[in-house]
Design an enzyme around this catalytic site. Structure first.
Site, PDB file in Angstrom:
ATOM      1  N   GLU A 297       0.813  -1.209   0.000  1.00  0.00           N
ATOM      2  CA  GLU A 297       0.000   0.000   0.000  1.00  0.00           C
ATOM      3  C   GLU A 297       0.854   1.270   0.000  1.00  0.00           C
ATOM      4  OE1 GLU A 297      -4.104  -1.513   2.005  1.00  0.00           O
ATOM      5  OE2 GLU A 297      -2.558  -0.856   3.407  1.00  0.00           O
ATOM      6  N   ASP A 370      -8.532  -9.169   3.870  1.00  0.00           N
ATOM      7  CA  ASP A 370      -8.265  -8.024   4.740  1.00  0.00           C
ATOM      8  C   ASP A 370      -9.305  -7.908   5.842  1.00  0.00           C
ATOM      9  OD1 ASP A 370      -7.270  -5.690   5.825  1.00  0.00           O
ATOM     10  OD2 ASP A 370      -7.978  -4.394   4.219  1.00  0.00           O
ATOM     11  N   GLU A 398     -12.853  -2.652  11.903  1.00  0.00           N
ATOM     12  CA  GLU A 398     -12.777  -1.834  10.698  1.00  0.00           C
ATOM     13  C   GLU A 398     -13.867  -2.175   9.692  1.00  0.00           C
ATOM     14  OE1 GLU A 398      -9.537  -1.028   7.098  1.00  0.00           O
ATOM     15  OE2 GLU A 398      -8.999  -2.278   8.816  1.00  0.00           O
TER      16      GLU A 398
END
Length: 701
Positions: A297, A370, A398
């Protein structure tokens, strides 16, 4: 240390029932249990060399017993009271023979109740005496029969770590409980006393390591000024057996050292990192080591110089030497997403098996994508037998409703840890793959912030608690952990504990049903990851878009990862691949993760894919309604403040579960063109209305 503990004892009751005390909420017990306790522990005796950790253990015992006995617990030199005994001391003569046997990992303890009722907590090290003290207190908080002693316990994993994603400015990436508790601006001159309570809470569940800064950290954290700040944190956490780690930016030799390169094979770079490690260890002698996110990332890493992940990790590991470890995250995906996303970490790391130094741990997320509400395990866990793999879980939610939605994550953790078909022989579980040895590791991305209740909502405290308990012992059951937590957090009343556990246990599956049923994944909104957005298709990379994962169109839905598609199943050992490919399981947990199905295909439930999808969404909404009703029935059994706060969040969750259900059905129906099954209501708004929603103020970005 004793003074600090005494101060905190005075402060905590002033903020009663706001959630600050977590599961260390000591309250008076039933009269009969108190009488038994008074007979067992009229005094406290300690036979161990003086240390800050022993002070922490005795301080915690005295703190709790002062409430339970309504009097101070005096420390005596002899007598028949509660005894803390190091097995290398004279007190060991009174122990059963088995108590003195040395276990493999530090922190093991034993609690014995001898003839006459005396209770002895014994261990070979100070941290074991602290863990044993917390274990005894946990049993008493639940008013479990003291006759159930003796008990012995030892950690299965050496490094049980919280990974904080806290930033220099005090914000927390993917944090939903306020700002960072570390208060970097005030350190090192002022250390918030709250950090002692943070250490107490971690030690009570066996957490012994903390990475204090974000994996996307700037090199600032490696400057002398921030090393001094981190040293102050380490001094506060050390009495509770907690070692501090730092997330290290791989480009630091360029960013801070003025070098032209960060190439791990460059001698000047190697010298810079050795000097930096020496500087840190001079300030923090028990520094744990570095946690690294590299070539992921946009983060710098060894591949920037044509080197491998092993080259980068080993360079840092040699700088640290035998003093610590380097934890190298395997969360990577290629800049060119030609290969299917869930296969990329395997392709990057599996060929490097056996090339990492002994003090390197490759930290792998539980699933190959993820931190989704449900994922299969990462195939790396069965594919790198010559590398120490660590497990990374996410405690902060998240993709699971932030701190707003009640979702007890122990079943998610347990599902991953219990997954079999791994290891050299293809029979080991994930828990067995990561357990044992001095660098074995389970890490959890923390959900802790400056909110008074620590985690943003009262029930999210249970996920912090459950992570620690399962990292210590993966054989514990989610239900048993829920009951432990409920008894300590609310009250040791069996009907209340039963009702709270009955809410908690199905809550994660309920969330899966209204967010990502039947193996769907990554349907959340861009950037903030809040709310449904299965229609997003305009992000820079294909694999950043939800449409990449569900692949829904007029014909059907799902991602074919079998041999006729991406063949991601081939990365798993045969028994596990067969399990994941099974379409006969009525639960259908992985159906659309591994298979593409036509809308009218008939499933093992007897329904078509379309009808089953709608049914699961509605089941999720009904599950939240059931939780809210059960909690409402506990009015008067839980203190009014916490009951009201939980009820308010459950009302939000009820509304947002319907939003998830309606937006998702509206979008998928626009593609499938199928009518809703009989008895299932139409979405409350048009698809255009759902697509128009924006959330620029969402936390944790």
């Amino acid at each position: 240390m004793a003074g600090a503990i005494a101060l905190l004892s005075c402060v905590a009751p002033a903020q009663a029932e706001d959630g600050y005390e977590l599961w260390l909420r000591y309250r008076p017990l039933s009269p009969s249990y108190t009488d038994e306790l008074a007979a067992v522990a009229p005094t406290l005796m300690v036979d161990a060399p003086s240390s800050m950790t022993i002070d922490a253990a005795t301080g915690e015992l005295r703190r709790a017993f002062a409430v339970w006995l309504d009097r101070p617990l005096p420390i005596a030199d002899n007598g028949a009271g509660l005894l803390l005994c190091r097995v290398d001391r004279p007190c060991a003569e009174a122990l059963p023979e088995a108590a003195g046997k040395a276990p493999a990992l530090p922190g093991a303890f034993r609690i014995d109740r001898l003839n006459g009722g005396r209770v002895i907590i014994s261990a070979r090290d100070d941290i074991g005496l602290l863990y044993g003290s917390f274990a005894l207190l946990r049993q008493i908080q639940q008013q479990a029969p003291l006759a159930e002693l003796p008990q012995a316990d030892a950690p299965r994993v050496a490094i049980r770590m919280l990974d904080h994603w806290d930033n220099v400015d005090g914000s927390v990436e993917r944090g939903y409980a306020g700002r960072s508790i570390f208060q970097w601006w005030r350190l090192p001159g002022y250390v918030d006393p709250r950090l002692t309570d943070y250490a107490r809470a971690n030690a009570s569940i066996g957490i012994n390591a903390v990475a204090v800064n974000n994996v996307n950290a700037p090199a600032t954290f490696l400057t002398p000024r921030f090393i001094a700040k981190t040293a102050a944190l380490a001094d506060t956490l050390r009495p509770y057996g907690i070692r501090v780690f730092l997330s290290a930016r791989f480009s630091a030799p360029r960013d801070l050292g003025g070098l032209a390169t960060a190439d791990p094979l460059d001698p000047d770079v190697q010298r810079w990192w050795r000097a930096k490690a020496d500087e840190i260890y001079a300030a923090i002698p028990d520094f744990g080591g570095f946690l690294v996110k590299a070539n992921s990332e946009g983060q710098p890493g060894p591949q920037d110089y044509g080197r491998t992940h092993a080259d980068g990790a080993n360079m840092l590991a040699r700088a640290v030497g035998q003093r610590g470890v380097v934890i190298w995250r395997a969360f990577v995906y290629d800049p060119d997403p030609a290969v299917e996303r869930t296969m990329q970490a395997y392709n990057a790391f599996q060929p490097l098996d056996g090339q990492f130094d002994a003090n390197v741990v490759v930290q792998v997320k539980n699933g190959p994508l993820d931190f989704q509400p449900r994922e299969p395990v990462s195939p790396l866990f069965g594919a790198m037998p010559h590398t120490q793999l660590g497990l990374e879980l996410q405690i902060t939610k998240e993709y699971l409703g932030f701190s707003t939605h009640l979702a007890y994550l122990a079943p998610l953790f347990e599902e991953a840890l219990d997954t079999g078909g791994l290891g050299k022989d293809g029979r080991a579980t994930l828990a067995e793959v990561v357990a044992g040895g001095p660098t074995s590791l389970i890490a959890g991305v923390a959900n802790i912030g400056a909110d008074r209740n620590w985690s943003g909502s009262h029930f999210d405290q249970a996920n912090w608690y459950a992570f620690g308990r399962l990292a210590w012992n993966s054989a514990l059951s989610s239900d048993a952990i829920a009951r432990e937590w409920a008894a300590q957090t609310f009250a040791p009343d069996p009907p209340l504990v039963d009702a709270v556990a009955a809410m908690m246990m199905p809550s994660r599956q309920t969330l899966v049903d209204y967010m990502t049923p039947l193996g769907l994944a990554h349907l959340m909104g861009s950037d903030h990851h809040y709310g449904p957005a299965p229609w997003v298709d305009d992000l820079a990379r294909p694999d950043w878009n939800p449409v990449y994962y569900h692949r829904a169109d007029a014909e059907g839905i799902g991602f074919d990862r079998t041999a006729t598609g991406s063949n991601a199943l081939a990365q798993y050992r045969a028994p596990l691949a067969k399990h994941y490919a099974d379409q006969r399981d009525p639960a259908l947990p992985w159906l659309l993760w591994f298979h593409r199905k036509r809308w009218d295909d008939r499933l093992s439930t007897g329904r078509t894919v379309w009808d089953e999808l709608v049914t699961r969404y509605d089941r999720g909404v009904a599950g939240v309604d059931a939780m809210a009703a059960r909690w409402d029935g506990l009015r008067g059994q839980v203190d009014a403040r916490r009951h009201g706060e939980v009820a308010a969040l459950l009302a939000v969750q009820q509304a947002e579960a319907r939003w998830w259900r309606d937006a998702s059905i509206a979008y998928f129906q626009s593609l499938s063109k199928r009518p809703l099954p009989a008895g299932h209501a139409a979405p409350a708004h048009s698809l255009d209305w759902y697509r128009a929603q924006r959330f620029p103020e969402a936390p944790g970005i």
